[in-house]
Design a protein around this motif. Sequence first.
Motif, PDB file in Angstrom:
ATOM      1  N   SER A 156     -29.439 -22.036 -27.354  1.00  0.00           N
ATOM      2  CA  SER A 156     -29.278 -20.702 -27.950  1.00  0.00           C
ATOM      3  C   SER A 156     -29.122 -20.730 -29.466  1.00  0.00           C
ATOM      4  N   LEU A 157     -28.838 -21.890 -30.062  1.00  0.00           N
ATOM      5  CA  LEU A 157     -28.600 -21.948 -31.506  1.00  0.00           C
ATOM      6  C   LEU A 157     -29.822 -21.514 -32.308  1.00  0.00           C
ATOM      7  N   GLY A 158     -31.011 -21.778 -31.780  1.00  0.00           N
ATOM      8  CA  GLY A 158     -32.218 -21.449 -32.525  1.00  0.00           C
ATOM      9  C   GLY A 158     -32.355 -19.980 -32.864  1.00  0.00           C
ATOM     10  N   GLN A 159     -31.789 -19.086 -32.040  1.00  0.00           N
ATOM     11  CA  GLN A 159     -31.937 -17.654 -32.296  1.00  0.00           C
ATOM     12  C   GLN A 159     -31.058 -17.199 -33.460  1.00  0.00           C
ATOM     13  N   PHE A 160     -30.148 -18.059 -33.914  1.00  0.00           N
ATOM     14  CA  PHE A 160     -29.317 -17.726 -35.071  1.00  0.00           C
ATOM     15  C   PHE A 160     -29.937 -18.217 -36.379  1.00  0.00           C
ATOM     16  N   GLY A 161     -31.095 -18.893 -36.290  1.00  0.00           N
ATOM     17  CA  GLY A 161     -31.726 -19.426 -37.487  1.00  0.00           C
ATOM     18  C   GLY A 161     -33.205 -19.121 -37.528  1.00  0.00           C
ATOM     19  N   VAL A 162     -33.827 -19.502 -38.618  1.00  0.00           N
ATOM     20  CA  VAL A 162     -35.277 -19.399 -38.768  1.00  0.00           C
ATOM     21  C   VAL A 162     -35.819 -20.803 -38.995  1.00  0.00           C
ATOM     22  N   LYS A 163     -36.984 -21.088 -38.425  1.00  0.00           N
ATOM     23  CA  LYS A 163     -37.588 -22.408 -38.588  1.00  0.00           C
ATOM     24  C   LYS A 163     -38.048 -22.595 -40.033  1.00  0.00           C
ATOM     25  N   ILE A 164     -37.793 -23.796 -40.546  1.00  0.00           N
ATOM     26  CA  ILE A 164     -38.220 -24.137 -41.899  1.00  0.00           C
ATOM     27  C   ILE A 164     -38.948 -25.479 -41.843  1.00  0.00           C
ATOM     28  N   THR A 165     -39.442 -25.947 -42.971  1.00  0.00           N
ATOM     29  CA  THR A 165     -40.128 -27.233 -43.044  1.00  0.00           C
ATOM     30  C   THR A 165     -39.178 -28.298 -43.578  1.00  0.00           C
ATOM     31  N   LYS A 166     -39.582 -29.532 -43.457  1.00  0.00           N
ATOM     32  CA  LYS A 166     -38.797 -30.642 -43.990  1.00  0.00           C
ATOM     33  C   LYS A 166     -38.575 -30.464 -45.489  1.00  0.00           C
ATOM     34  N   GLU A 167     -39.622 -30.041 -46.200  1.00  0.00           N
ATOM     35  CA  GLU A 167     -39.525 -29.880 -47.654  1.00  0.00           C
ATOM     36  C   GLU A 167     -38.518 -28.800 -48.054  1.00  0.00           C
ATOM     37  N   GLU A 168     -38.243 -27.865 -47.162  1.00  0.00           N
ATOM     38  CA  GLU A 168     -37.330 -26.761 -47.475  1.00  0.00           C
ATOM     39  C   GLU A 168     -35.881 -27.075 -47.143  1.00  0.00           C
ATOM     40  N   LEU A 169     -35.619 -28.191 -46.472  1.00  0.00           N
ATOM     41  CA  LEU A 169     -34.252 -28.510 -46.049  1.00  0.00           C
ATOM     42  C   LEU A 169     -33.292 -28.587 -47.226  1.00  0.00           C
ATOM     43  N   GLN A 170     -32.120 -27.973 -47.043  1.00  0.00           N
ATOM     44  CA  GLN A 170     -31.031 -28.032 -48.006  1.00  0.00           C
ATOM     45  C   GLN A 170     -29.719 -28.177 -47.233  1.00  0.00           C
ATOM     46  N   PRO A 171     -28.649 -28.643 -47.902  1.00  0.00           N
ATOM     47  CA  PRO A 171     -27.360 -28.807 -47.207  1.00  0.00           C
ATOM     48  C   PRO A 171     -26.930 -27.529 -46.498  1.00  0.00           C
ATOM     49  N   GLY A 172     -26.512 -27.663 -45.244  1.00  0.00           N
ATOM     50  CA  GLY A 172     -26.093 -26.527 -44.439  1.00  0.00           C
ATOM     51  C   GLY A 172     -27.118 -26.119 -43.407  1.00  0.00           C
ATOM     52  N   ASP A 173     -28.385 -26.572 -43.570  1.00  0.00           N
ATOM     53  CA  ASP A 173     -29.392 -26.343 -42.542  1.00  0.00           C
ATOM     54  C   ASP A 173     -29.132 -27.301 -41.382  1.00  0.00           C
ATOM     55  N   ILE A 174     -29.842 -27.130 -40.277  1.00  0.00           N
ATOM     56  CA  ILE A 174     -29.627 -27.991 -39.119  1.00  0.00           C
ATOM     57  C   ILE A 174     -30.951 -28.586 -38.650  1.00  0.00           C
ATOM     58  N   LEU A 175     -30.846 -29.664 -37.879  1.00  0.00           N
ATOM     59  CA  LEU A 175     -31.977 -30.261 -37.181  1.00  0.00           C
ATOM     60  C   LEU A 175     -31.657 -30.165 -35.699  1.00  0.00           C
ATOM     61  N   LEU A 176     -32.480 -29.437 -34.964  1.00  0.00           N
ATOM     62  CA  LEU A 176     -32.182 -29.098 -33.574  1.00  0.00           C
ATOM     63  C   LEU A 176     -33.240 -29.656 -32.637  1.00  0.00           C
ATOM     64  N   TYR A 177     -32.782 -30.310 -31.575  1.00  0.00           N
ATOM     65  CA  TYR A 177     -33.679 -30.752 -30.506  1.00  0.00           C
ATOM     66  C   TYR A 177     -33.116 -30.253 -29.187  1.00  0.00           C
ATOM     67  N   HIS A 178     -33.825 -29.316 -28.583  1.00  0.00           N
ATOM     68  CA  HIS A 178     -33.466 -28.850 -27.246  1.00  0.00           C
ATOM     69  C   HIS A 178     -34.644 -29.114 -26.323  1.00  0.00           C
ATOM     70  N   ASN A 179     -34.389 -29.799 -25.235  1.00  0.00           N
ATOM     71  CA  ASN A 179     -35.426 -30.150 -24.280  1.00  0.00           C
ATOM     72  C   ASN A 179     -35.403 -29.142 -23.135  1.00  0.00           C
ATOM     73  N   PRO A 180     -36.243 -28.117 -23.167  1.00  0.00           N
ATOM     74  CA  PRO A 180     -36.177 -27.077 -22.128  1.00  0.00           C
ATOM     75  C   PRO A 180     -36.638 -27.569 -20.761  1.00  0.00           C
ATOM     76  N   ASP A 181     -37.534 -28.561 -20.734  1.00  0.00           N
ATOM     77  CA  ASP A 181     -38.040 -29.059 -19.461  1.00  0.00           C
ATOM     78  C   ASP A 181     -37.008 -29.898 -18.719  1.00  0.00           C
ATOM     79  N   ASN A 182     -36.191 -30.602 -19.472  1.00  0.00           N
ATOM     80  CA  ASN A 182     -35.164 -31.448 -18.869  1.00  0.00           C
ATOM     81  C   ASN A 182     -33.984 -31.531 -19.827  1.00  0.00           C
ATOM     82  N   PRO A 183     -33.133 -30.494 -19.844  1.00  0.00           N
ATOM     83  CA  PRO A 183     -32.017 -30.460 -20.803  1.00  0.00           C
ATOM     84  C   PRO A 183     -31.073 -31.648 -20.691  1.00  0.00           C
TER      85      PRO A 183
END
Length: 425
Positions: A156-183
Motif C-alpha cells: 500500500s505504500l506506493g499509493q502515498f508516492g509517485v514513481k520517479i527515476t534513479k536520476e531524480e532520487l533525493q534524501p527522503g525518497d524510498i526504494l520499494l519492492y513489493h512482489n504481488p505474485d508471491n508476497p
Amino acid sequence: MTAPVFEDIDPAGGCDCPGCAHERPVPRPLPGRGHPMARGVVVVAAASAALGAVPPAAALTPDHSPHRQALPGDGEPDTPQGTKAPLHGRPGKPAGAPADPLPATNRTTIINRAKTWVAAQVPYSMYAFWSDGYRQDCSGYVSMAWGLPNNEWTGSLGQFGVKITKEELQPGDILLYHNPDNPEKGSHVVIFGGWTDHTHTYYTVYEQTPPHARRQTTPYPYWNNTDKYVPYRYKGLTKAATAAAPAPGARAVAAYPGAAYFGPGARNKYVTLLGEMLTARGARSFYTESPGPVWGEADRRATRAFQLAQGWTGADADGIPDRRTWELLTTGRGKDVEATGPASHGVPGYPGRHYFRPGRSNDHVTRLGAQLVKKGFGRFYGLGPGPHWGEADRRAVEAFQRAQGWRGGAADGYPGPETWRRLFA
C-alpha cells in the motif's frame, strides 16, 4: 609463465585523502523508552482486540505477509511484516486510501525521523510497536519517517508516492519492492539517504531490518532483487523547512541561527545539525568521525564543497554556512556534493590502507566487502558486508590476493593499491 607478484606498499606517512565518516556505536534506549519486544507482543495483542485490528495470527496470511530476506549469506530467516494497521494506542481503522490531504513534510524532517530509530536501535518485529505508535518492521519504519496516519505495508505504500527515476532520487525518497505474485518472497522497502559516490552506484540507506534499524552504505538499488526496486517520492513533500513536526525525540528543523554559530571555536548543536545535513547531501567523505558539536576543518571543507557544488565562488564559497546555504540544506534543494576526491597512489577510488584496520568503521569497508561478495569471495561473511572491519573482511581479502598468485606479505589480507585496482577493475 608464473604470474608476477605485486606487493601492496603504502608510501611513508600514509594516505591523506579525505575519509568517510565512521559509524559511532550508539547506546541502546534507556529502560522505559519504547516497547521491549516481548512486552510489545502482549500489548499489541491487547490493543488489537480493543481496536478491532487484525490479530497477529491473521498477519501471517499469504495475502498480507510480505517479507524480505536479510543480506546475502547473513543467516537470518525470512522476516514477515505486519498488515496495515492503525497507530498503536490510537483509535481508528486502517485507511483504505491515502488521507486527503496527506500530512505535509520535507526531506530533512524525513531523514531526521529515520535517524531516531537508528539511534535507538529499534529492534525488528512484525508484532511490536515502538513508543511513537509505528510497527517495528520495514513498512512501519517508512510509515513513521513519512509521518503517515497509519502503519502501511509494501502493498500500500506506493499509493502515498509517485514513481520517479534513479536520476531524480533525493534524501527522503524510498526504494520499494513489493512482489504481488508471491508476497512471501523478497518484498522490502528502504529510505534513500543520498549518494555516497559520484558514479551513483552506492547510496546511504536507512532501513528497518533484523536485528534493528540501521544506516549503512548499500549498492544501488539493493543487495538482492536488483531489478525489482522502484523509486518513489512522497506525495505530501513540501519545500518548507517547518512543514511538519519531527517524530518524538527527533531534532526539529531549525531556522538559520546566524554565522556566529559557525567557525573556529564554535561548539553547539547547530554545528552537529550542519554536519548531518552535509553528510546526507554527499559530503560524508570529509568527515573521519561522525559530525559533532565542535566546529572543525572537516565542517569547513564539507560546507565549502556544498557551496562549490551550487556554482558559488569567492566569498560565497568560504566554508561558513550563510542563510542561503542553510536554506538549501534544510529544504533538500540545490545540488549534492559529488565525491570527486583525488585518486590515492594512482589508483582511482583507493582511500588508503589505514581505512582497513582492526577497529576501523567506514563506508570504504562496506564497499570493499560488497565487491568481494560480487567477485565470489563472500563465503567468509557470516553476516552481510558492513562498515566495521573484521576478520571476515581480512580473510576474504586474503583469499582474493592468493587467487592472484600472491604469497607471503603480498597476501596479508589488507587491501593495498594493487589489490584495490584488481578488485575493482
